[in-house]
Design a protein around this motif. Structure first.
Motif: not given
Length: 439
Positions: A217-236
């Motif tokens: 997973x990768x999560x980016x939190x910007x200085x003004x509180x916005x979050x981009x959250x990416x999740x990946x798995x090794x299964x479908x």
């Protein structure tokens, strides 16, 4: 555990701590406050009141708390992805202990529709793979924008999904890696990047490794509180699907590139909180608003030192940590490591009757209610037991302490019993030192 960062079966542990953004990160976490010791129903009530305590949560509310797929973007593994537009996932929605993170739309910016969000997701994914079985929501959706699908680069199908939400800028729970004692993982990095803070996490769907499903997973939190959250798995699918490849499809560098890609700018702008007009009568620093009055957790920096100061003599502290309202220590008396954790909550009167049902507690002379439980651990560690003392003072001030016969709930027992006896846990939970946190 008492309210704490552990309940993340990645769904249950971070506190489900990891669970809010992908339903696995965190987060259980997040389940979050009485993660251990109290019945599952009680844990949910406590988590609701504990706010960001999730730990596994721990400091990674990121990993433990709040997230992109809270809404059921990924269908807990029933053969694919749930419909984002309608909270896909059937029964999965009910298992999420905490409400979705805050989302909203900037009225001064044109909304980004679900097709455009999905198109951007396709655009930022590494070349050489196909995204199928897709679902998406746009920025006008009250549940927030998301995009998800099954990605196949020829090495096996993999569930992938991204979500966006907004948190108060002062909350940095998405900016640090979780503690391995609470959320087992292989690797995690946290770094400052232009405009915010990025966390890249490589762990597992279940902390006890009952299956081999990995969750990166990768999560980016910007200085003004916005979050981009990416999740990946090794299964479908996130859950209940056979592993289809050794690792999730995107490595750390690719995860970073996806969440920080400039193509997401229109989506973020559509969620950004517009500046308040200068004369709206906002509360001044001397006049706290409603949020200050309802805060449900003390700062972790206050809880942890109090816990450490109350530990009995003869113990060596080999690990420590905490988050708002939560603190823990791994101690050893020469017979093996033992996890001890505590949650302190200023006012739990609204759920007191449910947490302390008649006949389930003793009352001390000062009116403090004390409930004791001994039960198996909840995170899959073989032979783990959990002893808990839950207390609430007149006025609703609650302190709940748990001790385990292992240094981490997901690890096998390292000793026959916890390092602290029930009487020692009672003394710790009822200490007058906790009153100092009230100021």
């Amino acid at each position: 555990m008492p309210a704490g960062p552990n309940e993340t079966d990645f769904e249950h542990e971070l506190a489900q701590a990891l669970r809010r953004t992908g339903e696995g990160f965190a987060a259980d976490d997040g389940e979050r406050l009485v993660t251990g010791g109290l019945a599952r129903g009680r844990r949910r009530v406590v988590r609701r009141r504990a706010g960001a305590v999730a730990g596994g949560v721990l400091a990674l509310t990121l990993v433990g708390v709040g997230g992109a797929f809270t809404t059921g973007a990924l269908d807990g593994g029933r053969g694919g992805l749930g419909g984002l537009g309608g909270l896909g996932g059937g029964g999965e929605r009910g298992s999420v202990a905490a409400p979705p993170p805050a989302v909203g739309r900037n009225p001064s910016v044109a909304p980004v529709g679900p097709d455009a969000v999905l198109a951007t997701f396709r655009r930022v994914l590494p070349p050489g793979g196909r995204l199928t079985r897709t679902a998406a929501r746009g920025t006008a959706d009250p549940l927030g924008p998301t995009a998800a699908g099954v990605y196949d680069d020829g090495r096996g199908e993999a569930a992938v999904g991204v979500g966006f939400f907004r948190v108060p800028p002062e909350e940095d729970g998405f900016s640090e890696c979780p503690d391995k004692a609470l959320v087992p993982h292989d690797a995690c990095t946290a770094e400052d990047v232009p405009g915010g803070r990025l966390v890249v996490f490589q762990g597992y769907e279940y902390p006890d490794r009952r299956v081999d499903t990995k969750h990166w997973r990768a999560t980016l939190q910007t200085a003004d509180g916005l979050v981009v959250d990416l999740g990946t798995w090794n299964a479908p699918a996130q859950k209940d699907a056979a592993v289809s490849r050794t690792d999730p499809p995107f490595g750390p560098a690719q995860l970073r590139r996806i969440v920080t890609h400039p193509a997401w700018a229109p989506v973020l702008e559509a969620l950004r909180e517009p500046a308040d007009p200068p004369s709206q009568g906002a509360a001044s620093p001397e006049q706290p608003g409603a949020g200050a009055a309802g805060r449900a957790a003390f700062a972790g920096e206050a809880v942890r030192p109090t816990l450490l100061s109350l530990l009995p003599g003869g113990l060596t502290v080999t690990g420590r940590g905490g988050q708002d309202g939560y603190g823990y220590a791994v101690v050893d008396d020469g017979r093996g490591p033992s996890l001890v954790q505590v949650n302190a909550q200023p006012d739990m009167r609204d759920v007191e009757a449910r947490l302390f049902p008649e006949g389930g507690y003793e009352t001390l002379p000062d009116g403090t209610k004390v409930a004791v439980s001994r039960q198996p651990g909840e995170k899959g560690g073989r032979g783990v037991v959990m002893w808990t003392v839950d207390t609430i003072r007149p006025g609703g001030y609650r302190v709940v302490v748990s001790a385990f016969n292992s240094g981490a709930q997901h690890d096998a027992a390292t000793r026959a019993e916890p390092a602290l006896s029930i009487e020692q846990l009672k003394a710790l939970a009822t200490s007058e030192k906790w009153l100092a946190l009230m100021g």
